[in-house]
Design a protein around this motif. Structure first.
Motif, PDB file in Angstrom:
ATOM      1  N   THR A  74       0.852  -1.191   0.000  1.00 41.23           N
ATOM      2  CA  THR A  74       0.000   0.000   0.000  1.00 41.23           C
ATOM      3  C   THR A  74       0.883   1.234   0.000  1.00 41.23           C
ATOM      4  OG1 THR A  74      -1.755  -1.118   1.240  1.00 41.23           O
ATOM      5  CG2 THR A  74      -1.783   1.290   1.261  1.00 41.23           C
ATOM      6  N   GLU A 120     -14.492   2.252 -11.628  1.00 46.34           N
ATOM      7  CA  GLU A 120     -14.931   2.450 -10.247  1.00 46.34           C
ATOM      8  C   GLU A 120     -15.574   1.170  -9.743  1.00 46.34           C
ATOM      9  OE1 GLU A 120     -17.088   5.593  -7.265  1.00 46.34           O
ATOM     10  OE2 GLU A 120     -17.299   5.900  -9.416  1.00 46.34           O
ATOM     11  N   GLN A 127     -19.727  -0.607   2.254  1.00 45.71           N
ATOM     12  CA  GLN A 127     -18.572   0.245   1.947  1.00 45.71           C
ATOM     13  C   GLN A 127     -18.649   1.581   2.663  1.00 45.71           C
ATOM     14  OE1 GLN A 127     -17.278   0.442  -2.148  1.00 45.71           O
ATOM     15  NE2 GLN A 127     -16.598   2.542  -1.873  1.00 45.71           N
ATOM     16  N   TYR A 131     -15.041   7.066   1.118  1.00 44.30           N
ATOM     17  CA  TYR A 131     -14.051   6.724   0.098  1.00 44.30           C
ATOM     18  C   TYR A 131     -14.699   6.126  -1.140  1.00 44.30           C
ATOM     19  CZ  TYR A 131     -11.028   7.248   4.115  1.00 44.30           C
ATOM     20  OH  TYR A 131     -10.396   7.752   5.226  1.00 44.30           O
ATOM     21  N   ARG A 132     -14.059   6.374  -2.291  1.00 36.50           N
ATOM     22  CA  ARG A 132     -14.434   5.725  -3.547  1.00 36.50           C
ATOM     23  C   ARG A 132     -13.222   4.921  -3.993  1.00 36.50           C
ATOM     24  NH1 ARG A 132     -16.223  10.312  -7.519  1.00 36.50           N
ATOM     25  NH2 ARG A 132     -16.742   8.557  -8.862  1.00 36.50           N
ATOM     26  N   LEU A 133     -13.481   3.765  -4.596  1.00 34.23           N
ATOM     27  CA  LEU A 133     -12.415   2.873  -5.036  1.00 34.23           C
ATOM     28  C   LEU A 133     -12.409   2.771  -6.556  1.00 34.23           C
ATOM     29  CD1 LEU A 133     -12.959  -0.038  -2.477  1.00 34.23           C
ATOM     30  CD2 LEU A 133     -11.477   1.961  -2.256  1.00 34.23           C
ATOM     31  N   TRP A 135     -10.234   0.835  -9.827  1.00 29.60           N
ATOM     32  CA  TRP A 135      -9.442  -0.363 -10.027  1.00 29.60           C
ATOM     33  C   TRP A 135      -8.884  -0.427 -11.432  1.00 29.60           C
ATOM     34  CZ3 TRP A 135     -11.257  -5.345 -12.238  1.00 29.60           C
ATOM     35  CH2 TRP A 135     -10.404  -6.409 -11.953  1.00 29.60           C
ATOM     36  N   CYS A 142      -5.566  -0.767  -6.931  1.00 30.30           N
ATOM     37  CA  CYS A 142      -6.745  -0.044  -6.470  1.00 30.30           C
ATOM     38  C   CYS A 142      -6.331   1.324  -5.929  1.00 30.30           C
ATOM     39  CB  CYS A 142      -7.455  -0.838  -5.383  1.00 30.30           C
ATOM     40  SG  CYS A 142      -8.922  -0.011  -4.731  1.00 30.30           S
ATOM     41  N   THR A 144      -7.680   4.477  -3.800  1.00 33.52           N
ATOM     42  CA  THR A 144      -8.713   4.912  -2.863  1.00 33.52           C
ATOM     43  C   THR A 144      -8.724   6.434  -2.835  1.00 33.52           C
ATOM     44  OG1 THR A 144      -8.400   2.922  -1.537  1.00 33.52           O
ATOM     45  CG2 THR A 144      -9.532   4.779  -0.479  1.00 33.52           C
ATOM     46  N   TYR A 164      -6.152   8.906  -1.341  1.00 39.01           N
ATOM     47  CA  TYR A 164      -5.814   8.520   0.030  1.00 39.01           C
ATOM     48  C   TYR A 164      -4.723   7.447   0.030  1.00 39.01           C
ATOM     49  CZ  TYR A 164      -6.387   7.272   4.909  1.00 39.01           C
ATOM     50  OH  TYR A 164      -6.156   7.052   6.238  1.00 39.01           O
ATOM     51  N   SER A 165      -4.882   6.427  -0.829  1.00 34.37           N
ATOM     52  CA  SER A 165      -3.895   5.353  -0.888  1.00 34.37           C
ATOM     53  C   SER A 165      -3.988   4.623  -2.227  1.00 34.37           C
ATOM     54  CB  SER A 165      -4.090   4.360   0.263  1.00 34.37           C
ATOM     55  OG  SER A 165      -5.335   3.702   0.133  1.00 34.37           O
ATOM     56  N   ARG A 178     -16.302  -6.965  -2.925  1.00 36.87           N
ATOM     57  CA  ARG A 178     -16.538  -5.608  -2.402  1.00 36.87           C
ATOM     58  C   ARG A 178     -17.823  -5.013  -2.966  1.00 36.87           C
ATOM     59  NH1 ARG A 178     -12.544  -2.654   0.124  1.00 36.87           N
ATOM     60  NH2 ARG A 178     -10.621  -3.776   0.471  1.00 36.87           N
TER      61      ARG A 178
END
Length: 181
Positions: A74, A120, A127, A131-133, A135, A142, A144, A164-165, A178
């Motif tokens: 990460t 997305e 969830q 946050y939105r993910l 890919w 992924c 974030t 964020y990450s 998910r």
């Protein structure tokens, strides 16, 4: 943000590696690439992670004396908002300085220019709405992104739309799980 640090993020999202270190690599190989400046953490005899500042790599093993199997990495992009020495020396020497924030819209546009489209992950019932993910199905990476500003979860210097990450790998099975949970 310097173009060099943007190039780092583009390389990670398109390759699913950090300077060529794969999520499945052994601890010694990752250290050979990222250097010996890390903090090592263990959770019992079966979980290990090394914190290289911006990048963290995680391993697990079945028995207390068995070989480590790489699990994931990460990039803790949110840590840049706090300033200080966050970026590992090996990454810094290759890509230069990093800004405190990474805007997802800019990253997404630059990835699209390279022919990489992020999908997305539809938010499932469980969830976190903060946050939105997104890919990359090719590299299983992924991203974030902050979707809502909540004081207890989001550093003050970050805003909605900031990354964020970045994590890899996220398998197609995990994406499906998910979206369904």
């Amino acid at each position: 943000m310097t173009p060099h640090s943007l190039a780092f993020y583009l390389d990670v999202v398109t390759s699913g590696t950090v300077l060529g270190a794969q999520p499945t690599d052994q601890p010694d190989r990752v250290t050979g690439i990222l250097g010996k400046d890390f903090a090592e953490n263990r959770s019992g005899r079966h979980h290990l992670w090394r914190d290289y500042g911006l990048a963290e790599f995680f391993w697990q093993r079945e028995s207390g004396n068995g070989p480590w199997a790489g699990h994931h990495f990460t990039l803790q992009v949110h840590r840049l908002a706090h300033g200080g020495k966050v970026v590992n020396g090996e990454i810094l020497s290759r890509y230069g300085r990093f800004a405190r924030r990474l805007r997802f819209g800019k990253l997404q546009r630059l990835l699209a220019n390279r022919g990489t489209a992020l999908r997305e992950i539809p938010p499932g019932p469980g969830q976190d709405p903060c946050y939105r993910l997104f890919w990359n199905p090719v590299s299983w990476t992924c991203v974030t992104v902050i979707a809502a500003k909540e004081r207890y979860r989001t550093p003050d210097d970050l805003q909605v739309g900031d990354v964020y990450s970045i994590t890899a790998p996220m398998t197609p099975e995990e994406v499906a799980w998910r979206a369904a949970r």
